[in-house]
Design an enzyme around this catalytic site. Structure first.
Site, short mmCIF file in Angstrom:
data_model
loop_
_atom_site.label_atom_id
_atom_site.label_comp_id
_atom_site.label_asym_id
_atom_site.label_seq_id
_atom_site.Cartn_x
_atom_site.Cartn_y
_atom_site.Cartn_z
N ARG A 27 0.84 -1.21 0.00
CA ARG A 27 0.00 0.00 0.00
C ARG A 27 0.87 1.26 0.00
O ARG A 27 0.56 2.24 -0.68
CB ARG A 27 -0.95 -0.03 1.20
CG ARG A 27 -2.08 -1.07 0.97
CD ARG A 27 -2.68 -1.56 2.25
NE ARG A 27 -3.84 -2.43 2.04
CZ ARG A 27 -3.77 -3.74 1.79
NH1 ARG A 27 -2.61 -4.36 1.70
NH2 ARG A 27 -4.87 -4.45 1.62
N GLY A 91 -1.03 -11.72 -5.23
CA GLY A 91 -2.45 -11.40 -5.38
C GLY A 91 -2.75 -9.96 -4.98
O GLY A 91 -3.58 -9.29 -5.59
N ARG A 119 -5.74 -18.05 -9.49
CA ARG A 119 -6.53 -17.49 -8.38
C ARG A 119 -7.71 -16.66 -8.89
O ARG A 119 -7.64 -16.05 -9.96
CB ARG A 119 -5.60 -16.68 -7.45
CG ARG A 119 -4.59 -17.59 -6.79
CD ARG A 119 -3.62 -16.85 -5.91
NE ARG A 119 -4.27 -16.28 -4.75
CZ ARG A 119 -3.65 -15.50 -3.88
NH1 ARG A 119 -2.36 -15.22 -4.05
NH2 ARG A 119 -4.29 -15.01 -2.85
N SER A 162 -12.65 -9.55 2.23
CA SER A 162 -11.32 -9.58 1.61
C SER A 162 -10.77 -8.17 1.52
O SER A 162 -11.36 -7.29 0.89
CB SER A 162 -11.41 -10.19 0.21
OG SER A 162 -10.30 -9.79 -0.56
N GLN A 164 -8.17 -7.32 -0.09
CA GLN A 164 -7.70 -7.05 -1.45
C GLN A 164 -8.86 -6.53 -2.31
O GLN A 164 -8.69 -5.58 -3.08
CB GLN A 164 -7.09 -8.31 -2.07
CG GLN A 164 -5.81 -8.72 -1.35
CD GLN A 164 -5.19 -9.99 -1.89
OE1 GLN A 164 -5.76 -10.65 -2.76
NE2 GLN A 164 -4.04 -10.35 -1.36
N ASP A 309 -4.01 -15.56 7.29
CA ASP A 309 -2.69 -16.01 6.82
C ASP A 309 -1.96 -16.85 7.86
O ASP A 309 -0.95 -17.49 7.55
CB ASP A 309 -1.82 -14.80 6.44
CG ASP A 309 -2.34 -14.11 5.19
OD1 ASP A 309 -3.07 -14.75 4.41
OD2 ASP A 309 -2.03 -12.92 4.99
N LYS A 336 -5.72 -19.29 -1.79
CA LYS A 336 -4.48 -18.55 -1.54
C LYS A 336 -3.39 -19.05 -2.49
O LYS A 336 -3.68 -19.68 -3.49
CB LYS A 336 -4.07 -18.69 -0.07
CG LYS A 336 -5.11 -18.13 0.89
CD LYS A 336 -5.19 -16.63 0.79
CE LYS A 336 -6.28 -16.07 1.67
NZ LYS A 336 -6.47 -14.63 1.50
C1 S3P Z 1 -3.96 -9.17 1.98
C2 S3P Z 1 -5.22 -9.63 2.23
C3 S3P Z 1 -5.53 -11.05 2.47
C4 S3P Z 1 -4.28 -11.85 2.83
C5 S3P Z 1 -3.13 -11.53 1.93
C6 S3P Z 1 -2.78 -10.05 1.98
C7 S3P Z 1 -3.76 -7.74 1.72
O1 S3P Z 1 -6.08 -11.61 1.29
O2 S3P Z 1 -4.55 -13.22 2.81
O3 S3P Z 1 -1.98 -12.27 2.31
O4 S3P Z 1 -2.62 -7.25 1.77
O5 S3P Z 1 -4.77 -7.05 1.45
P1 S3P Z 1 -7.65 -11.48 0.93
O6 S3P Z 1 -7.99 -10.07 0.81
O7 S3P Z 1 -7.79 -12.23 -0.36
O8 S3P Z 1 -8.36 -12.16 2.06
#
Ligand code: S3P
Length: 424
Positions: A27, A91, A119, A162, A164, A309, A336
């Site tokens: 970020r 991801g 994914r 989530s 992300q 995680d 994941k």
């Molecule tokens: C993350 C969010 C999580 C986590 C990943 C990092 C992030 O994933 O498992 O390791 O930095 O926003 P999800 O948003 O898919 O749950």
């Protein structure tokens, strides 16, 4: 790379400073690239995932100098990339960058490695498309081809928690006309909300809903705390290796990430938080952990996103806790870097654990003596590699982990730091 681990015959002792938080590092570099001016990021992660985000920002015309600190110089306007943008294994990079790129006045293509290409991306393509984005994917998987468009704010309720997905929508909303409201079933990590606010975005939070309006981000200095998800491997090692007593320094204690501490304490862990304070809108502190007698525990519902995680290494912990441990409501763990439910179950079974797979988690009976004496697979997954390393410390016979090099995705310094607290 194969890694052999033998039973450890001495406790973990001393202080450890784990590397920077991976989520906050992504970020920091992405948001600094969207601000007009110079930002200095202290303690940026050297993991391959955040470096993938950094490389993509560079490919979009942002100037970045990485010495001790990472200096980002941008005019806040990204440039059309000359090549496809490779998110590698990350991801977070792919989903956050999709949110950024959807509203630019150029086209871009995001690709990833074999694991990332498997994914699910529908979770971001759907809300971004509702905002007016033009995205073509390979049946909701990478490669993702984005034709930049003007976006408009939406009111979106996600069926999954989530960070992300939430961050992709918030980043799109940051450059969309009107107001974007994002609601999730239970709170996922809120690093984006905190850093966007810190950098001057027009963002507000109420319960599990976040509202954002078009805003300019101000360049700033960002200091990144230690990653609780990396600290987790030391927390669990200290809890299961007799007579251990360690202090983890300067760890991010964001309440949306501290599920492992809550659960370990409920299981009887001797864990204490010291020197809690705030850095760049994030709570930070030291964590003292002592070897403890543990009892089985249940993890389900709203706490799942707060320790998602850490579930593989919590499975290791559960093998050393008396009684039954139940993990449920964690089906997203199958999406994941690997299917972390079936992979951790198969590998811990090989080592002698009493663990059963369920559709949304696993059930473990403890406390079990682990035989070891065999090869296990990392499945190209950094967190599985480190969880199996921790298991190897208490197996009666040496184990070999295949694909141990994958730890460098989040924690290239793992083994070196481990040596520091075991060879004193
Ligand atoms: C993350 C969010 C999580 C986590 C990943 C990092 C992030 O994933 O498992 O390791 O930095 O926003 P999800 O948003 O898919 O749950």
């Amino acid at each position: 790379m194969k890694k052999n681990i033998s039973k450890i015959n001495r406790p973990l002792k001393g202080e450890i400073t784990v590397p920077a938080d991976k989520s906050v590092s992504h970020r920091a570099v992405i948001f600094a690239s969207l601000a007009n001016g110079k930002s200095v990021i202290k303690n940026f992660s050297k993991g391959k995932d955040p470096l993938a985000s950094l490389n993509i920002c560079r490919a979009l015309g942002v100037k970045a100098e990485y010495n001790d600190d990472l200096t980002i110089i941008s005019d806040g306007r990204l440039r059309s990339p000359k090549e496809v943008l490779n998110c590698q294994n990350s991801g977070t990079t792919m989903r956050l960058m999709a949110g950024v790129l959807a509203s630019r006045n150029f086209n871009s293509v995001l690709i990833g490695d074999e694991s990332l290409s498997k994914r699910p991306m529908k979770r971001i393509i759907q809300p971004l498309t509702l905002m007016g984005a033009d995205i073509i994917s390979d049946n909701n998987h990478a490669p993702i081809k984005i034709s930049g468009r003007n976006l408009y704010g939406i009111n979106y309720t996600s069926h999954i928690s989530s960070a992300q997905v939430k961050s992709a929508v918030l980043l799109a909303g940051l450059n969309a006309s009107g107001r974007t409201v994002y609601t999730e079933p239970s709170l996922s990590r809120d690093h984006s909300e905190r850093l966007l606010k810190y950098m001057g975005a027009n963002i507000s939070v109420e319960g599990n809903s976040v509202t954002i309006e078009k805003s300019e981000l101000k360049p700033c200095d960002i200091e990144i705390c230690g990653d609780i998800s990396s600290a987790a491997f030391f927390i669990v090692s200290a809890l299961i290796v007799p007579n251990s007593n360690i202090i983890l320094k300067n760890i991010g204690l964001n309440p949306a990430r501290t599920g492992i501490i809550e659960i370990a304490k409920k299981a009887g862990a001797d864990i204490e938080i010291l020197d809690k304070h705030e850095v760049c809108n994030e709570p930070v502190g030291d964590i003292r952990v002592k070897y403890s007698q543990l009892k089985g525990f249940t993890v389900k519902g709203e706490i799942i996103p707060k320790l998602i995680d850490e579930l593989p290494v919590l499975a290791v912990l559960a093998t050393q806790a008396d009684g039954t441990t139940v993990i449920k409501d964690a089906e997203d763990l199958r999406n994941k870097e690997s299917d972390r439910i079936s992979c951790i179950v198969s590998e811990l079974k090989k080592l002698g654990a009493d663990i059963q797979e369920t559709p949304d988690g696993f059930i473990i009976q403890g406390k079990t003596k682990l035989n070891g004496g065999c090869e296990v697979e990392s499945f190209h997954d950094h967190r599985l590699a480190m969880s199996l390393f921790v298991t190897g410390l208490i197996c009666d016979n040496p184990i070999t982990i295949n694909g141990f090099e994958w730890v460098s995705i989040s924690f290239p310094e793992f083994e070196k730091l481990f040596t520091n607290v075991t060879k004193y």
